[in-house]
Design a protein around this motif. Structure first.
Motif, PDB file in Angstrom:
ATOM      1  N   THR A 103     -34.269 -31.311  39.578  1.00  0.00           N
ATOM      2  CA  THR A 103     -32.899 -31.502  40.067  1.00  0.00           C
ATOM      3  C   THR A 103     -32.360 -30.130  40.461  1.00  0.00           C
ATOM      4  N   THR A 104     -31.274 -30.128  41.210  1.00  0.00           N
ATOM      5  CA  THR A 104     -30.667 -28.840  41.557  1.00  0.00           C
ATOM      6  C   THR A 104     -30.141 -28.139  40.307  1.00  0.00           C
ATOM      7  N   ASN A 105     -29.738 -28.896  39.299  1.00  0.00           N
ATOM      8  CA  ASN A 105     -29.315 -28.272  38.038  1.00  0.00           C
ATOM      9  C   ASN A 105     -30.484 -27.545  37.372  1.00  0.00           C
ATOM     10  N   HIS A 106     -31.676 -28.146  37.403  1.00  0.00           N
ATOM     11  CA  HIS A 106     -32.853 -27.471  36.860  1.00  0.00           C
ATOM     12  C   HIS A 106     -33.142 -26.180  37.634  1.00  0.00           C
ATOM     13  N   ILE A 107     -33.013 -26.269  38.951  1.00  0.00           N
ATOM     14  CA  ILE A 107     -33.268 -25.095  39.793  1.00  0.00           C
ATOM     15  C   ILE A 107     -32.265 -23.991  39.453  1.00  0.00           C
ATOM     16  N   ALA A 108     -31.006 -24.355  39.289  1.00  0.00           N
ATOM     17  CA  ALA A 108     -29.981 -23.368  38.941  1.00  0.00           C
ATOM     18  C   ALA A 108     -30.295 -22.713  37.604  1.00  0.00           C
ATOM     19  N   GLU A 109     -30.654 -23.520  36.636  1.00  0.00           N
ATOM     20  CA  GLU A 109     -30.974 -22.987  35.309  1.00  0.00           C
ATOM     21  C   GLU A 109     -32.210 -22.078  35.364  1.00  0.00           C
ATOM     22  N   GLU A 110     -33.230 -22.547  36.060  1.00  0.00           N
ATOM     23  CA  GLU A 110     -34.489 -21.796  36.146  1.00  0.00           C
ATOM     24  C   GLU A 110     -34.323 -20.483  36.913  1.00  0.00           C
ATOM     25  N   SER A 111     -33.528 -20.512  37.973  1.00  0.00           N
ATOM     26  CA  SER A 111     -33.393 -19.344  38.845  1.00  0.00           C
ATOM     27  C   SER A 111     -32.311 -18.375  38.405  1.00  0.00           C
ATOM     28  N   GLY A 112     -31.355 -18.868  37.616  1.00  0.00           N
ATOM     29  CA  GLY A 112     -30.215 -18.028  37.267  1.00  0.00           C
ATOM     30  C   GLY A 112     -29.198 -17.947  38.393  1.00  0.00           C
ATOM     31  N   VAL A 113     -29.333 -18.820  39.380  1.00  0.00           N
ATOM     32  CA  VAL A 113     -28.411 -18.865  40.514  1.00  0.00           C
ATOM     33  C   VAL A 113     -27.413 -19.993  40.264  1.00  0.00           C
ATOM     34  N   LYS A 114     -26.148 -19.720  40.462  1.00  0.00           N
ATOM     35  CA  LYS A 114     -25.117 -20.734  40.242  1.00  0.00           C
ATOM     36  C   LYS A 114     -25.315 -21.900  41.205  1.00  0.00           C
ATOM     37  N   ILE A 115     -25.004 -23.086  40.716  1.00  0.00           N
ATOM     38  CA  ILE A 115     -25.206 -24.299  41.498  1.00  0.00           C
ATOM     39  C   ILE A 115     -24.471 -24.240  42.836  1.00  0.00           C
ATOM     40  N   GLY A 116     -23.286 -23.665  42.854  1.00  0.00           N
ATOM     41  CA  GLY A 116     -22.536 -23.530  44.109  1.00  0.00           C
ATOM     42  C   GLY A 116     -23.269 -22.665  45.123  1.00  0.00           C
ATOM     43  N   SER A 117     -23.931 -21.630  44.645  1.00  0.00           N
ATOM     44  CA  SER A 117     -24.710 -20.768  45.538  1.00  0.00           C
ATOM     45  C   SER A 117     -25.925 -21.505  46.088  1.00  0.00           C
ATOM     46  N   ILE A 118     -26.520 -22.342  45.246  1.00  0.00           N
ATOM     47  CA  ILE A 118     -27.652 -23.140  45.734  1.00  0.00           C
ATOM     48  C   ILE A 118     -27.184 -24.034  46.872  1.00  0.00           C
ATOM     49  N   TYR A 119     -26.048 -24.701  46.679  1.00  0.00           N
ATOM     50  CA  TYR A 119     -25.531 -25.589  47.723  1.00  0.00           C
ATOM     51  C   TYR A 119     -24.999 -24.822  48.933  1.00  0.00           C
ATOM     52  N   HIS A 120     -24.723 -23.561  48.766  1.00  0.00           N
ATOM     53  CA  HIS A 120     -24.343 -22.733  49.911  1.00  0.00           C
ATOM     54  C   HIS A 120     -25.518 -22.623  50.888  1.00  0.00           C
TER      55      HIS A 120
END
Length: 156
Positions: A36-53
């Protein structure tokens, strides 16, 4: 990547690389089904908003990961062709290119198999693979065309 949010800075590209690296690591460890994008955020240390950016959804991240893999393979093919002796027989060149591709694919093999099985992106994946194969074939054809032109223009 999100068409509206292309990275314009090295920092933006570094963020995208973190997202893609984390996605690959997660898939290799847990599988694409659990991603999930939440897993990606947690794994990468990138905030979810930045991922969706940078990416509108998980599928866009998966497609970008495939594009990155294809770009790496194409760079490996280009390097191999550039380093090949001009009189390398086609059979030997083909074997070398296949081996080069396997080396490049190894890092992605498990993740790639899982991504390819993701139903929602299969039509786009098909288009990506067709374009990828055409690009590699064109690179090989250009290599031999250039060699032919060199041989034609060389005095005998």
């Amino acid at each position: 990547m999100n068409k509206e949010a292309k990275p314009v800075s090295p920092r933006g590209q570094a963020t995208i690389d973190k997202i893609l690296d984390a996605t690959l690591e997660f898939i290799q460890r847990e599988g694409v089904v659990r991603l999930t994008t939440n897993h990606i955020a947690e794994e990468s240390g990138v905030k979810i908003g930045s991922i969706y950016h940078f990416f509108p959804n998980k599928e866009a991240i998966l497609l970008e990961l495939v594009k990155r893999w294809q770009t790496q393979i194409q760079a490996g093919v280009r390097f191999y062709l550039d380093e090949a002796e001009k009189d390398t027989p086609l059979t030997q060149l083909t074997i070398g290119l296949v081996m080069q591709s396997f080396e490049q694919e190894y890092e992605y093999s498990t993740a790639f198999d899982e991504i390819a099985a993701t139903g929602s992106i299969q039509p786009v994946l098909g288009e990506l693979f067709t374009a990828h194969l055409e690009k590699v074939a064109d690179m090989i054809a250009d290599h031999y065309m250039n060699l032919s032109l060199i041989h034609i223009s060389e005095p005998t």
